[in-house]
Design a protein around this motif. Structure first.
Motif, PDB file in Angstrom:
ATOM      1  N   LEU A  58      -0.681   4.643  16.189  1.00 57.73           N
ATOM      2  CA  LEU A  58      -1.243   4.247  15.062  1.00 57.73           C
ATOM      3  C   LEU A  58      -1.438   2.876  15.306  1.00 57.73           C
ATOM      4  O   LEU A  58      -0.252   2.145  15.507  1.00 57.73           O
ATOM      5  N   ALA A  59      -2.185   1.589  14.398  1.00 56.11           N
ATOM      6  CA  ALA A  59      -1.797   0.533  13.815  1.00 56.11           C
ATOM      7  C   ALA A  59      -0.850   1.122  13.189  1.00 56.11           C
ATOM      8  O   ALA A  59      -0.549   1.699  11.961  1.00 56.11           O
ATOM      9  N   PRO A  60       0.295  -0.182  13.194  1.00 59.52           N
ATOM     10  CA  PRO A  60       1.246  -0.589  12.347  1.00 59.52           C
ATOM     11  C   PRO A  60       1.004  -0.677  10.793  1.00 59.52           C
ATOM     12  O   PRO A  60      -0.144  -1.628  10.629  1.00 59.52           O
ATOM     13  N   VAL A  61       1.533  -0.048   9.494  1.00 56.36           N
ATOM     14  CA  VAL A  61       1.320  -0.177   8.394  1.00 56.36           C
ATOM     15  C   VAL A  61       1.850  -1.384   7.956  1.00 56.36           C
ATOM     16  O   VAL A  61       0.759  -2.433   7.368  1.00 56.36           O
ATOM     17  N   GLY A  62       2.661  -1.897   8.394  1.00 54.23           N
ATOM     18  CA  GLY A  62       3.307  -3.593   8.199  1.00 54.23           C
ATOM     19  C   GLY A  62       4.282  -3.567   7.019  1.00 54.23           C
ATOM     20  O   GLY A  62       4.670  -2.736   6.546  1.00 54.23           O
ATOM     21  N   ASP A  63       4.248  -5.074   7.006  1.00 50.92           N
ATOM     22  CA  ASP A  63       4.952  -5.706   5.101  1.00 50.92           C
ATOM     23  C   ASP A  63       3.577  -4.814   4.393  1.00 50.92           C
ATOM     24  O   ASP A  63       3.563  -7.014   4.246  1.00 50.92           O
ATOM     25  N   ILE A  64       3.539  -4.543   3.397  1.00 55.67           N
ATOM     26  CA  ILE A  64       2.810  -3.995   2.183  1.00 55.67           C
ATOM     27  C   ILE A  64       3.592  -5.104   1.430  1.00 55.67           C
ATOM     28  O   ILE A  64       4.087  -4.372   0.287  1.00 55.67           O
ATOM     29  N   THR A  65       3.282  -6.301   0.630  1.00 63.09           N
ATOM     30  CA  THR A  65       3.429  -6.726  -0.352  1.00 63.09           C
ATOM     31  C   THR A  65       3.271  -6.984  -1.868  1.00 63.09           C
ATOM     32  O   THR A  65       3.383  -7.183  -2.802  1.00 63.09           O
ATOM     33  N   ARG A  66       1.563  -6.682  -1.225  1.00 62.66           N
ATOM     34  CA  ARG A  66       0.903  -7.611  -2.291  1.00 62.66           C
ATOM     35  C   ARG A  66      -0.275  -6.821  -2.463  1.00 62.66           C
ATOM     36  O   ARG A  66      -1.124  -5.587  -1.339  1.00 62.66           O
ATOM     37  N   PRO A  67      -1.432  -7.153  -3.760  1.00 63.72           N
ATOM     38  CA  PRO A  67      -2.768  -6.077  -3.156  1.00 63.72           C
ATOM     39  C   PRO A  67      -3.985  -7.123  -2.743  1.00 63.72           C
ATOM     40  O   PRO A  67      -3.207  -8.067  -2.519  1.00 63.72           O
ATOM     41  N   GLY A  68      -4.358  -6.637  -1.804  1.00 60.58           N
ATOM     42  CA  GLY A  68      -5.403  -7.234  -0.541  1.00 60.58           C
ATOM     43  C   GLY A  68      -6.509  -7.424  -1.641  1.00 60.58           C
ATOM     44  O   GLY A  68      -6.495  -7.962  -2.603  1.00 60.58           O
ATOM     45  N   THR A  69      -6.847  -8.405  -0.813  1.00 58.56           N
ATOM     46  CA  THR A  69      -8.349  -9.712  -1.213  1.00 58.56           C
ATOM     47  C   THR A  69      -9.808  -9.330  -1.256  1.00 58.56           C
ATOM     48  O   THR A  69     -10.530  -8.990  -1.364  1.00 58.56           O
ATOM     49  N   LYS A  70      -9.434  -8.374   0.132  1.00 56.03           N
ATOM     50  CA  LYS A  70     -10.660  -7.348   0.429  1.00 56.03           C
ATOM     51  C   LYS A  70     -11.631  -6.363  -0.790  1.00 56.03           C
ATOM     52  O   LYS A  70     -10.617  -5.424  -0.894  1.00 56.03           O
ATOM     53  N   ARG A  71     -12.588  -6.677  -0.931  1.00 52.48           N
ATOM     54  CA  ARG A  71     -13.475  -5.837  -1.317  1.00 52.48           C
ATOM     55  C   ARG A  71     -13.885  -4.232  -1.744  1.00 52.48           C
ATOM     56  O   ARG A  71     -14.865  -4.354   0.218  1.00 52.48           O
ATOM     57  N   LEU A  72     -13.529  -3.915  -1.966  1.00 56.37           N
ATOM     58  CA  LEU A  72     -13.497  -2.171  -0.915  1.00 56.37           C
ATOM     59  C   LEU A  72     -15.019  -1.116  -1.188  1.00 56.37           C
ATOM     60  O   LEU A  72     -15.213  -1.196  -2.001  1.00 56.37           O
ATOM     61  N   ARG A  73     -15.362  -0.214  -0.593  1.00 56.36           N
ATOM     62  CA  ARG A  73     -16.017   0.413  -1.297  1.00 56.36           C
ATOM     63  C   ARG A  73     -15.668   1.963  -1.030  1.00 56.36           C
ATOM     64  O   ARG A  73     -14.953   2.464  -0.484  1.00 56.36           O
TER      65      ARG A  73
END
Length: 467
Positions: A241-256
């Motif tokens: 699986l691709a790592p989750v990583g260190d997510i600390t803030r909102p993303g910038t990509k707008r989602l469908r």
């Protein structure tokens, strides 16, 4: 409605797990102080909330004097009473046997403990985790801190009640049909079910024909859940699986974003539907591309197939109980739900291979869906949190299973597909109780869920039981 909580002016304060870990690392508080505060809080609310299966206070105080290293070093927690911890029994919320102390830590707790947490006890669950309401026939129900006349929801009820009430900031939960997400919704928490095989699990869950169970945590903030995934991944990493990583803030990509408020043959109540659509409107305001769909990507047979598989698991536990638990096994002490599930499957066992095959194929159907959508937004549960007694496992099986399946209409899909999903406390009902909404994503896409969860938490801060 009288709320019950233990928040106060002690070493824990109202800190979340990340905040507490930072205070511990900076020497502002000691592990001994925060563990003592958690024990005192647990003793204060336990008579009402009834979420503790077993206390490990002496052991916790000893561990707090020299806690394990890790980001959460010294942070008090609870472990659900269906995973193995060395020296402790695993009773599974069941009266039908006498559990023996585990000779060693199971694979899950070996990973969880390596993050530095200090368990002050094991949390109560429904019998074998089958019911969406932990209402023990002998010990009594686990009660919701927002309103003790209501259930705390699903088999991770004890962990969720105590996190919401401020006993600990983070607690273990696991999810075989919604048992991280449902109590998170009922208790106003963040609950993320990870992708199948993302993290270490005990053998009993790994050996299932369809691995519907995933282990995780319930927390009061998105950053706590994100930090747990980051730290667990540092201990155990699934290279497939691709790592989750260190997510600390909102993303910038707008989602469908696809919005669904009906699950096969069960529609959300008007209040729950409007709460979900309100979050959909918020996502649109934030710039995401939202479309409402009439049905989820689920075949019409899904409800029956999942119920049959649930029943098969009960059949297996009942059939192997005597061999597993030796002379202490007494099946007459099983609750009506466990026995009824076993009978339901026993009469339909010829259909089981087909049901298992269709459940396994559900991941392919869902993968095709996520080729066109980044996330799906649904209610976490179909109606408001029920009162204690509505899902009482001593009721006739036909009554309780129909009520159970109607309430838990949205969460089982991700248990079959193995995909991640997160419940967020983004709404409040007319009765003042939390209402959860759920975001699901494709396999391995926890990072996407955490990014949008951060964004929603910032836009609509979560209500707290202490006001």
């Amino acid at each position: 409605m009288t709320r019950v909580h233990a928040f106060g002016d002690d070493a824990l304060g109202d800190l979340d797990a990340v905040g507490l870990a930072e205070h511990l690392a900076a020497g502002k508080v000691s592990a001994v102080e925060v563990v003592d505060a958690a024990i005192a809080r647990c003793e204060a609310v336990s008579p009402t909330l009834n979420g503790l299966a077993l206390d490990t206070y002496t052991r916790a105080r000893r561990q707090a004097r020299d806690p394990r290293s890790g980001f959460f070093s010294g942070v008090p927690t609870l472990v659900k009473d269906n995973v193995a911890v060395e020296g402790l029994p695993t009773q599974d919320g069941c009266d039908a046997f006498v559990a023996r102390p585990a000779p060693r830590d199971g694979d899950f707790f070996r990973m969880y403990g390596a993050t530095g947490v200090v368990p002050i006890g094991k949390s109560q669950l429904s019998e074998f985790g089958f019911s969406a309401s932990a209402e023990h026939p002998r010990l009594g129900p686990v009660r919701n801190p927002w309103d003790p006349t209501r259930t705390a929801g699903a088999s991770s009820a004890g962990s969720s009640a105590f996190v919401a009430a401020g006993v600990v900031p983070i607690a273990h939960a696991n999810d075989g049909g919604g048992s991280i997400r449902i109590p998170a919704a009922a208790c106003g928490l963040v609950g993320l079910k990870p992708t199948r095989n993302r993290f270490a699990q005990d053998k009993v869950f790994r050996d299932m024909p369809v691995r519907i169970v995933a282990d995780g945590v319930v927390t009061r903030s998105v950053r706590d859940t994100a930090a747990y995934l980051r730290e667990a991944e540092r201990v155990y990493r699934n290279l497939a699986l691709a790592p989750v990583g260190d997510i600390t803030r909102p993303g910038t990509k707008r989602l469908r974003v696809a919005v669904v408020t009906t699950s096969i043959d069960t529609a959300a109540s008007p209040e729950v539907r409007e709460a979900t659509l309100g979050v959909a409107r918020l996502l649109e305001e934030l710039g995401h591309h939202v479309v409402e769909l009439e049905q989820p990507p689920v075949p019409p047979s899904f409800r029956d197939d999942f119920l049959l598989y649930w029943g098969f698991l009960s059949t297996f536990l009942v059939a192997t109980g005597r061999a597993t638990h030796r002379g202490s096994w007494d099946p007459s002490r099983l609750d009506n739900l466990t026995r009824g599930l076993a009978r339901h499957a026993g009469r339909r066992m010829h259909r089981l291979p087909g049901a298992i095959a269709r459940l396994a194929r559900s991941e392919r159907l869902s993968s095709a869906f996520f080729a066109d959508h980044d996330v799906v937004l649904t209610p976490t549960v179909a109606t408001a949190t029920p009162e204690i007694g509505h899902l009482d496992p001593t009721l006739p099986f036909e009554t309780v299973i129909e009520r159970l399946m109607d309430w838990v209409a949205f969460t089982p899909l991700q248990n079959a597909t193995g995909e991640p999903a997160i419940s967020l406390p983004l709404a409040t009902g007319a009765d003042g109780m939390p209402l959860g909404v759920m975001l699901g994503a494709g396999r391995g896409r926890e990072a996407t869920l955490l990014e949008v969860a951060y964004e929603l938490e910032e836009a609509r801060p979560f209500a707290r039981v202490q006001g």
